[in-house]
Design a protein around this motif. Structure first.
Motif, PDB file in Angstrom:
ATOM      1  N   PRO A 141     -17.781   1.304 -19.393  1.00 22.31           N
ATOM      2  CA  PRO A 141     -18.023   2.752 -19.287  1.00 22.31           C
ATOM      3  C   PRO A 141     -17.038   3.379 -18.301  1.00 22.31           C
ATOM      4  O   PRO A 141     -16.965   2.949 -17.138  1.00 22.31           O
ATOM      5  N   PRO A 142     -16.257   4.362 -18.719  1.00 25.95           N
ATOM      6  CA  PRO A 142     -15.231   4.928 -17.830  1.00 25.95           C
ATOM      7  C   PRO A 142     -15.772   5.445 -16.505  1.00 25.95           C
ATOM      8  O   PRO A 142     -15.068   5.383 -15.480  1.00 25.95           O
ATOM      9  N   ASP A 143     -17.013   5.949 -16.493  1.00 29.17           N
ATOM     10  CA  ASP A 143     -17.531   6.528 -15.260  1.00 29.17           C
ATOM     11  C   ASP A 143     -17.935   5.472 -14.237  1.00 29.17           C
ATOM     12  O   ASP A 143     -18.315   5.811 -13.108  1.00 29.17           O
ATOM     13  N   ARG A 144     -17.838   4.199 -14.589  1.00 27.46           N
ATOM     14  CA  ARG A 144     -18.158   3.136 -13.639  1.00 27.46           C
ATOM     15  C   ARG A 144     -16.918   2.422 -13.107  1.00 27.46           C
ATOM     16  O   ARG A 144     -17.036   1.477 -12.325  1.00 27.46           O
ATOM     17  N   VAL A 145     -15.733   2.846 -13.510  1.00 26.62           N
ATOM     18  CA  VAL A 145     -14.493   2.201 -13.066  1.00 26.62           C
ATOM     19  C   VAL A 145     -13.669   3.234 -12.298  1.00 26.62           C
ATOM     20  O   VAL A 145     -13.306   4.284 -12.845  1.00 26.62           O
ATOM     21  N   HIS A 146     -13.376   2.942 -11.051  1.00 21.62           N
ATOM     22  CA  HIS A 146     -12.796   3.915 -10.122  1.00 21.62           C
ATOM     23  C   HIS A 146     -11.492   3.384  -9.516  1.00 21.62           C
ATOM     24  O   HIS A 146     -11.250   2.175  -9.504  1.00 21.62           O
ATOM     25  N   VAL A 147     -10.697   4.290  -8.997  1.00 22.15           N
ATOM     26  CA  VAL A 147      -9.408   3.949  -8.389  1.00 22.15           C
ATOM     27  C   VAL A 147      -9.445   4.244  -6.897  1.00 22.15           C
ATOM     28  O   VAL A 147      -9.827   5.345  -6.481  1.00 22.15           O
ATOM     29  N   ALA A 148      -9.048   3.255  -6.095  1.00 22.99           N
ATOM     30  CA  ALA A 148      -8.850   3.445  -4.656  1.00 22.99           C
ATOM     31  C   ALA A 148      -7.517   2.780  -4.311  1.00 22.99           C
ATOM     32  O   ALA A 148      -7.455   1.588  -4.021  1.00 22.99           O
ATOM     33  N   ARG A 149      -6.453   3.555  -4.401  1.00 19.60           N
ATOM     34  CA  ARG A 149      -5.114   2.990  -4.195  1.00 19.60           C
ATOM     35  C   ARG A 149      -4.935   2.509  -2.762  1.00 19.60           C
ATOM     36  O   ARG A 149      -5.539   3.060  -1.830  1.00 19.60           O
ATOM     37  N   PRO A 150      -4.073   1.523  -2.566  1.00 21.06           N
ATOM     38  CA  PRO A 150      -3.763   1.084  -1.201  1.00 21.06           C
ATOM     39  C   PRO A 150      -3.172   2.213  -0.380  1.00 21.06           C
ATOM     40  O   PRO A 150      -2.444   3.075  -0.898  1.00 21.06           O
ATOM     41  N   GLY A 151      -3.471   2.204   0.893  1.00 25.47           N
ATOM     42  CA  GLY A 151      -2.862   3.166   1.797  1.00 25.47           C
ATOM     43  C   GLY A 151      -1.528   2.660   2.313  1.00 25.47           C
ATOM     44  O   GLY A 151      -1.064   1.569   1.963  1.00 25.47           O
ATOM     45  N   ALA A 152      -0.899   3.462   3.130  1.00 25.48           N
ATOM     46  CA  ALA A 152       0.367   3.088   3.764  1.00 25.48           C
ATOM     47  C   ALA A 152       0.339   3.550   5.202  1.00 25.48           C
ATOM     48  O   ALA A 152      -0.059   4.679   5.486  1.00 25.48           O
ATOM     49  N   ASP A 153       0.742   2.677   6.108  1.00 22.15           N
ATOM     50  CA  ASP A 153       0.795   3.041   7.518  1.00 22.15           C
ATOM     51  C   ASP A 153       2.060   3.846   7.797  1.00 22.15           C
ATOM     52  O   ASP A 153       3.156   3.460   7.350  1.00 22.15           O
ATOM     53  N   PRO A 154       1.970   4.945   8.537  1.00 23.44           N
ATOM     54  CA  PRO A 154       3.174   5.690   8.899  1.00 23.44           C
ATOM     55  C   PRO A 154       4.136   4.805   9.682  1.00 23.44           C
ATOM     56  O   PRO A 154       3.722   3.952  10.464  1.00 23.44           O
ATOM     57  N   ASP A 155       5.416   4.993   9.435  1.00 24.58           N
ATOM     58  CA  ASP A 155       6.427   4.205  10.132  1.00 24.58           C
ATOM     59  C   ASP A 155       7.580   5.109  10.519  1.00 24.58           C
ATOM     60  O   ASP A 155       7.743   6.207   9.970  1.00 24.58           O
ATOM     61  N   ASP A 156       8.383   4.649  11.476  1.00 25.33           N
ATOM     62  CA  ASP A 156       9.598   5.378  11.819  1.00 25.33           C
ATOM     63  C   ASP A 156      10.559   5.343  10.630  1.00 25.33           C
ATOM     64  O   ASP A 156      10.578   4.391   9.848  1.00 25.33           O
ATOM     65  N   GLU A 157      11.350   6.372  10.516  1.00 23.66           N
ATOM     66  CA  GLU A 157      12.272   6.468   9.386  1.00 23.66           C
ATOM     67  C   GLU A 157      13.453   5.521   9.561  1.00 23.66           C
ATOM     68  O   GLU A 157      14.082   5.463  10.619  1.00 23.66           O
ATOM     69  N   ALA A 158      13.741   4.767   8.504  1.00 20.44           N
ATOM     70  CA  ALA A 158      14.899   3.870   8.524  1.00 20.44           C
ATOM     71  C   ALA A 158      16.178   4.699   8.559  1.00 20.44           C
ATOM     72  O   ALA A 158      16.334   5.640   7.771  1.00 20.44           O
ATOM     73  N   PRO A 159      17.125   4.370   9.449  1.00 23.94           N
ATOM     74  CA  PRO A 159      18.343   5.180   9.533  1.00 23.94           C
ATOM     75  C   PRO A 159      19.275   4.981   8.348  1.00 23.94           C
ATOM     76  O   PRO A 159      20.013   5.893   7.974  1.00 23.94           O
TER      77      PRO A 159
END
Length: 353
Positions: A141-159
């Motif tokens: 049943p579509p209403d019983r399957v959900h998405v919780a994508r992985p998060g990402a930790d903020p990081d300094d910008e690569a130069p």
């Protein structure tokens, strides 16, 4: 306080064996705790998803200790292989399954995986691609399957470097991650200036690793390709910040957490267009922050590398898009909130029916 019993494979915190699934489980547990949940982790040993009878017996004893009506969130690596244990318990506890990767007919019989997912009150997936796969394979049943994508930790910008030659691949060195395809692609651009750091476990498939090392030696690229073994925490973040381009040549990925980890540092991505990778790469007002090529095609991968290394304008466009994507990536707190919402919708209330 709401209570959830989380069944995970033993060793999810082992620094020698990092994986996307292990990191997701740890961050989800920590995030639920931060939201005020009483999280009771139940680690079960075994070579999941291929347990032996003793592993299944231990799992049965573990789940049997959970009170009637309590919420039980089970990692899909275990759940898909444990129909004999979980189906009899599904009417007693509030079963929710967390699926990182569909395993039916790959590591376990499809009907066994489908039976467990059908018996669960809800299913959490880590990508929209995985959700669609489960719906198509098992007619849930579509209403019983959900998405919780992985998060990402903020990081300094690569130069970044002017020539873009610092290439990085982050993946356990096993066949489905496609390191053999990467080596073939790198051989096709051997006359150009680049170096490639491969970060990932080297003990999962020693035969495959030995074959890769022989290929590197024969190709004359030994001084340009470095296999470091696994990295975690700040050590891994340093690798991202030192990189110009993440290269992910996988044959199969449900999402590709390393993609968003690289983008969190503003590093563009060159990857195979498999599974949920396109979803992880995303799109911005400045365009796609990377290049996707067909799977199992080292010629296409090599040509994309050549374009990256030879076209300064392309590098700048992709870097600009990666920086924009970096600014909008969601953190692990958003992941935890989505998992918590699924648990709550499944009827979890103070750990009682």
């Amino acid at each position: 306080m709401r209570t959830v019993h989380v069944v995970v494979p033993d060793g999810i915190d082992d620094p020698a064996r990092p994986s996307g699934g292990n990191r997701y489980d740890r961050r989800a547990c920590d995030g639920l705790h931060a939201l005020g949940w009483d999280v009771r982790e139940l680690a079960v040993p075994g070579p999941w998803p291929r347990p032996d009878p003793a592993d299944l017996a231990r799992l049965a004893r573990t789940v049997g200790t959970v009170p009637d009506g309590a919420a039980v969130l089970v990692d899909g690596l275990i759940a898909s292989a444990a129909a004999a244990v979980l189906l009899p318990q599904a009417g007693r506890v509030r079963l929710v399954v967390l699926v990182h990767m569909p395993l039916g007919d790959v590591a376990v019989p499809a009907e066994a995986e489908g039976a467990v997912l059908a018996a669960a009150r809800a299913v959490v997936t880590t990508s929209a691609w995985t959700r669609a796969e489960l719906l198509a394979r098992h007619r849930l049943p579509p209403d019983r399957v959900h998405v919780a994508r992985p998060g990402a930790d903020p990081d300094d910008e690569a130069p970044g470097t002017p020539g873009g030659g610092r290439l990085l691949c982050v993946a356990a060195v096993v066949p489905h991650k496609g390191h053999d395809l990467l080596l073939e692609a790198l051989r096709r651009v051997a006359e150009l200036p680049w170096s490639c750091t491969v970060v990932g476990a080297l003990d999962r498939d020693p035969t495959f690793v030995a074959r890769l090392r022989r290929t590197v030696d024969r190709s004359g690229l030994t001084d340009r390709i470095r296999l470091t073994g696994p990295r975690r925490g700040e050590g891994l973040r340093r690798e991202y910040r030192a990189a110009d381009l993440l290269v992910l040549p996988s044959r199969l990925e449900a999402y590709g957490m390393v993609v968003t980890e690289a983008l969190a540092a503003g590093v563009p991505v060159l990857a195979t267009d498999v599974g949920g990778v396109r979803e992880a790469v995303g799109r911005t007002g400045a365009g796609q922050p990377g290049v996707l090529v067909p799977a199992e095609d080292p010629a296409a991968l090599g040509e994309a590398l050549r374009r990256w290394l030879c076209d300064a304008g392309l590098r700048e466009r992709l870097r600009r898009a990666a920086r924009e994507r970096r600014r909008v990536l969601e953190g692990w707190d958003a992941t935890a909130r989505r998992v918590a919402a699924v648990l709550a919708a499944a009827g979890v209330d103070q750990g009682r029916p």
